[in-house]
Design a protein around this motif. Structure first.
Motif, PDB file in Angstrom:
ATOM      1  N   ARG A   1       1.875  68.063  31.084  1.00  0.00           N
ATOM      2  CA  ARG A   1       1.222  68.995  30.169  1.00  0.00           C
ATOM      3  C   ARG A   1       2.240  69.957  29.549  1.00  0.00           C
ATOM      4  NH1 ARG A   1      -3.810  71.231  29.103  1.00  0.00           N
ATOM      5  NH2 ARG A   1      -3.783  73.445  28.544  1.00  0.00           N
ATOM      6  N   THR A   2       3.161  70.434  30.388  1.00  0.00           N
ATOM      7  CA  THR A   2       4.193  71.345  29.904  1.00  0.00           C
ATOM      8  C   THR A   2       5.068  70.653  28.868  1.00  0.00           C
ATOM      9  OG1 THR A   2       4.229  72.614  31.951  1.00  0.00           O
ATOM     10  CG2 THR A   2       6.207  72.705  30.574  1.00  0.00           C
ATOM     11  N   PHE A   3       5.486  69.460  29.181  1.00  0.00           N
ATOM     12  CA  PHE A   3       6.368  68.743  28.267  1.00  0.00           C
ATOM     13  C   PHE A   3       5.691  68.402  26.954  1.00  0.00           C
ATOM     14  CE2 PHE A   3      10.576  67.695  29.720  1.00  0.00           C
ATOM     15  CZ  PHE A   3      10.571  68.166  31.015  1.00  0.00           C
ATOM     16  N   ASN A   4       4.430  68.169  26.985  1.00  0.00           N
ATOM     17  CA  ASN A   4       3.724  67.739  25.783  1.00  0.00           C
ATOM     18  C   ASN A   4       3.203  68.876  24.928  1.00  0.00           C
ATOM     19  OD1 ASN A   4       4.042  64.970  26.252  1.00  0.00           O
ATOM     20  ND2 ASN A   4       2.307  64.957  27.669  1.00  0.00           N
ATOM     21  N   THR A   5       3.148  70.091  25.476  1.00  0.00           N
ATOM     22  CA  THR A   5       2.544  71.192  24.735  1.00  0.00           C
ATOM     23  C   THR A   5       3.485  72.345  24.422  1.00  0.00           C
ATOM     24  OG1 THR A   5       1.752  72.264  26.759  1.00  0.00           O
ATOM     25  CG2 THR A   5       0.260  70.707  25.680  1.00  0.00           C
ATOM     26  N   LEU A   6       4.578  72.469  25.134  1.00  0.00           N
ATOM     27  CA  LEU A   6       5.466  73.624  24.945  1.00  0.00           C
ATOM     28  C   LEU A   6       6.864  73.217  24.497  1.00  0.00           C
ATOM     29  CD1 LEU A   6       4.577  75.670  28.164  1.00  0.00           C
ATOM     30  CD2 LEU A   6       3.585  75.886  25.877  1.00  0.00           C
ATOM     31  N   HIS A   7       7.460  74.081  23.691  1.00  0.00           N
ATOM     32  CA  HIS A   7       8.890  73.923  23.412  1.00  0.00           C
ATOM     33  C   HIS A   7       9.646  74.284  24.687  1.00  0.00           C
ATOM     34  CE1 HIS A   7       7.593  73.693  19.335  1.00  0.00           C
ATOM     35  NE2 HIS A   7       7.441  75.002  19.151  1.00  0.00           N
ATOM     36  N   MET A   8      10.793  73.674  24.875  1.00  0.00           N
ATOM     37  CA  MET A   8      11.544  73.956  26.083  1.00  0.00           C
ATOM     38  C   MET A   8      12.999  74.267  25.761  1.00  0.00           C
ATOM     39  SD  MET A   8       9.890  71.278  28.767  1.00  0.00           S
ATOM     40  CE  MET A   8      10.609  72.213  30.119  1.00  0.00           C
ATOM     41  N   GLY A   9      13.713  74.752  26.752  1.00  0.00           N
ATOM     42  CA  GLY A   9      15.098  75.084  26.481  1.00  0.00           C
ATOM     43  C   GLY A   9      15.856  75.495  27.721  1.00  0.00           C
ATOM     44  N   TRP A  10      17.060  75.966  27.471  1.00  0.00           N
ATOM     45  CA  TRP A  10      17.947  76.445  28.528  1.00  0.00           C
ATOM     46  C   TRP A  10      18.504  77.812  28.140  1.00  0.00           C
ATOM     47  CZ3 TRP A  10      18.488  73.685  32.990  1.00  0.00           C
ATOM     48  CH2 TRP A  10      18.112  72.339  32.966  1.00  0.00           C
TER      49      TRP A  10
ATOM     50  N   GLY B   1      10.387  66.916  20.310  1.00  0.00           N
ATOM     51  CA  GLY B   1      11.787  66.542  20.478  1.00  0.00           C
ATOM     52  C   GLY B   1      12.552  66.369  19.184  1.00  0.00           C
ATOM     53  N   GLY B   2      11.902  66.613  18.058  1.00  0.00           N
ATOM     54  CA  GLY B   2      12.570  66.369  16.788  1.00  0.00           C
ATOM     55  C   GLY B   2      13.346  67.540  16.237  1.00  0.00           C
ATOM     56  N   ASP B   3      13.161  68.709  16.801  1.00  0.00           N
ATOM     57  CA  ASP B   3      13.832  69.914  16.326  1.00  0.00           C
ATOM     58  C   ASP B   3      14.625  70.529  17.473  1.00  0.00           C
ATOM     59  OD1 ASP B   3      12.722  73.001  14.693  1.00  0.00           O
ATOM     60  OD2 ASP B   3      14.608  71.889  14.627  1.00  0.00           O
ATOM     61  N   ILE B   4      15.882  70.818  17.222  1.00  0.00           N
ATOM     62  CA  ILE B   4      16.781  71.337  18.257  1.00  0.00           C
ATOM     63  C   ILE B   4      17.583  72.505  17.702  1.00  0.00           C
ATOM     64  CG2 ILE B   4      18.875  70.787  19.573  1.00  0.00           C
ATOM     65  CD1 ILE B   4      17.773  67.967  19.956  1.00  0.00           C
ATOM     66  N   HIS B   5      17.860  73.468  18.551  1.00  0.00           N
ATOM     67  CA  HIS B   5      18.686  74.609  18.150  1.00  0.00           C
ATOM     68  C   HIS B   5      19.664  74.950  19.269  1.00  0.00           C
ATOM     69  CE1 HIS B   5      19.838  78.192  16.011  1.00  0.00           C
ATOM     70  NE2 HIS B   5      19.593  78.925  17.074  1.00  0.00           N
ATOM     71  N   TYR B   6      20.910  75.269  18.892  1.00  0.00           N
ATOM     72  CA  TYR B   6      21.942  75.617  19.865  1.00  0.00           C
ATOM     73  C   TYR B   6      22.513  76.994  19.574  1.00  0.00           C
ATOM     74  CZ  TYR B   6      22.155  70.618  21.049  1.00  0.00           C
ATOM     75  OH  TYR B   6      21.859  69.338  21.451  1.00  0.00           O
ATOM     76  N   ALA B   7      22.947  77.654  20.609  1.00  0.00           N
ATOM     77  CA  ALA B   7      23.748  78.856  20.454  1.00  0.00           C
ATOM     78  C   ALA B   7      25.107  78.445  19.895  1.00  0.00           C
ATOM     79  CB  ALA B   7      23.928  79.561  21.793  1.00  0.00           C
TER      80      ALA B   7
ATOM     81  N   ALA C   1      10.520  77.566  29.040  1.00  0.00           N
ATOM     82  CA  ALA C   1       9.485  77.002  28.175  1.00  0.00           C
ATOM     83  C   ALA C   1       8.867  78.106  27.326  1.00  0.00           C
ATOM     84  CB  ALA C   1       8.411  76.309  28.999  1.00  0.00           C
ATOM     85  N   SER C   2       8.405  77.743  26.150  1.00  0.00           N
ATOM     86  CA  SER C   2       7.812  78.728  25.247  1.00  0.00           C
ATOM     87  C   SER C   2       6.468  79.204  25.787  1.00  0.00           C
ATOM     88  CB  SER C   2       7.613  78.115  23.856  1.00  0.00           C
ATOM     89  OG  SER C   2       6.782  76.979  23.924  1.00  0.00           O
ATOM     90  N   ARG C   3       5.973  80.324  25.224  1.00  0.00           N
ATOM     91  CA  ARG C   3       4.742  80.931  25.732  1.00  0.00           C
ATOM     92  C   ARG C   3       3.534  80.055  25.475  1.00  0.00           C
ATOM     93  NH1 ARG C   3       7.977  85.140  24.128  1.00  0.00           N
ATOM     94  NH2 ARG C   3       8.263  86.771  25.700  1.00  0.00           N
ATOM     95  N   HIS C   4       3.445  79.453  24.310  1.00  0.00           N
ATOM     96  CA  HIS C   4       2.354  78.542  24.023  1.00  0.00           C
ATOM     97  C   HIS C   4       2.773  77.612  22.917  1.00  0.00           C
ATOM     98  CE1 HIS C   4       1.397  80.929  20.445  1.00  0.00           C
ATOM     99  NE2 HIS C   4       1.412  82.008  21.209  1.00  0.00           N
ATOM    100  N   MET C   5       1.956  76.638  22.616  1.00  0.00           N
ATOM    101  CA  MET C   5       2.346  75.555  21.728  1.00  0.00           C
ATOM    102  C   MET C   5       2.452  75.955  20.275  1.00  0.00           C
ATOM    103  SD  MET C   5      -1.137  73.280  21.855  1.00  0.00           S
ATOM    104  CE  MET C   5      -0.438  71.992  20.862  1.00  0.00           C
ATOM    105  N   TYR C   6       1.985  77.116  19.887  1.00  0.00           N
ATOM    106  CA  TYR C   6       2.001  77.496  18.479  1.00  0.00           C
ATOM    107  C   TYR C   6       3.156  78.426  18.116  1.00  0.00           C
ATOM    108  CZ  TYR C   6      -2.606  75.453  18.740  1.00  0.00           C
ATOM    109  OH  TYR C   6      -3.640  74.601  18.958  1.00  0.00           O
ATOM    110  N   THR C   7       4.013  78.735  19.075  1.00  0.00           N
ATOM    111  CA  THR C   7       5.159  79.577  18.771  1.00  0.00           C
ATOM    112  C   THR C   7       6.229  78.778  18.048  1.00  0.00           C
ATOM    113  OG1 THR C   7       6.189  79.088  20.903  1.00  0.00           O
ATOM    114  CG2 THR C   7       4.773  81.040  20.789  1.00  0.00           C
ATOM    115  N   PRO C   8       7.043  79.445  17.221  1.00  0.00           N
ATOM    116  CA  PRO C   8       8.177  78.742  16.597  1.00  0.00           C
ATOM    117  C   PRO C   8       9.173  78.282  17.662  1.00  0.00           C
ATOM    118  CG  PRO C   8       7.747  80.855  15.542  1.00  0.00           C
ATOM    119  CD  PRO C   8       6.947  80.834  16.803  1.00  0.00           C
ATOM    120  N   LEU C   9      10.052  77.393  17.286  1.00  0.00           N
ATOM    121  CA  LEU C   9      11.082  76.952  18.220  1.00  0.00           C
ATOM    122  C   LEU C   9      11.917  78.151  18.659  1.00  0.00           C
ATOM    123  CD1 LEU C   9      12.396  74.422  19.527  1.00  0.00           C
ATOM    124  CD2 LEU C   9      14.010  74.443  17.619  1.00  0.00           C
TER     125      LEU C   9
END
Length: 125
Positions: free
Chosen positions: A26-35, A54-60, A97-105
């Motif tokens: 559920r987490t993987f399918n609904t939330l943006h994730m990161g490190w 998985g189509g959008d990625i951002h790096y420091a 993981a992001s707060r909810h599925m509607y937040t920006p990346l």
């Protein structure tokens, strides 16, 4: 939301290391994730983020070109491949993981709402 990071360790400068993070489907399918990472006494630092599909990625900027974030939704696992490690990469790394599925990346550590236990990465010079 439970996040479990693993794969940290002690390496030498120039070496590679791969971190893994597992969570529920559920987490993987609904939330943006990161490190993110943190050095004792300093603020938490954003490292990378990946969209729930998985189509959008951002790096420091500090890790761009050296680190690669990826995820395998079928296995409920996210990865951070770290190459050309530097002593300044030494930190505790957190799966997030992001707060909810509607937040920006997420593009900053404050954009994440859920944090797992960290895994220590130490890079010796």
């Amino acid at each position: 939301v439970q996040l479990q990071a693993s794969g940290g360790g002690l390496v030498q400068a120039g070496d590679s290391l791969r971190l893994s993070c597992t969570a529920s489907a559920r987490t993987f399918n609904t939330l943006h994730m990161g490190w993110c990472r943190q050095v004792p006494g300093k603020e938490r630092e954003f490292v990378a983020s990946i969209s729930r599909i998985g189509g959008d990625i951002h790096y420091a900027d500090s890790v761009k070109g050296r680190f690669t974030i990826s995820k395998n939704n079928a296995e409920n696992t996210m990865y951070l491949q770290m190459n050309s490690l530097k002593p300044e990469d030494t930190a505790v790394y957190f799966c997030t993981a992001s707060r909810h599925m509607y937040t920006p990346l997420p593009r900053a550590s404050s954009d994440f709402g859920f944090w797992g236990r960290g895994t220590q990465v130490t890079v010796s010079s």
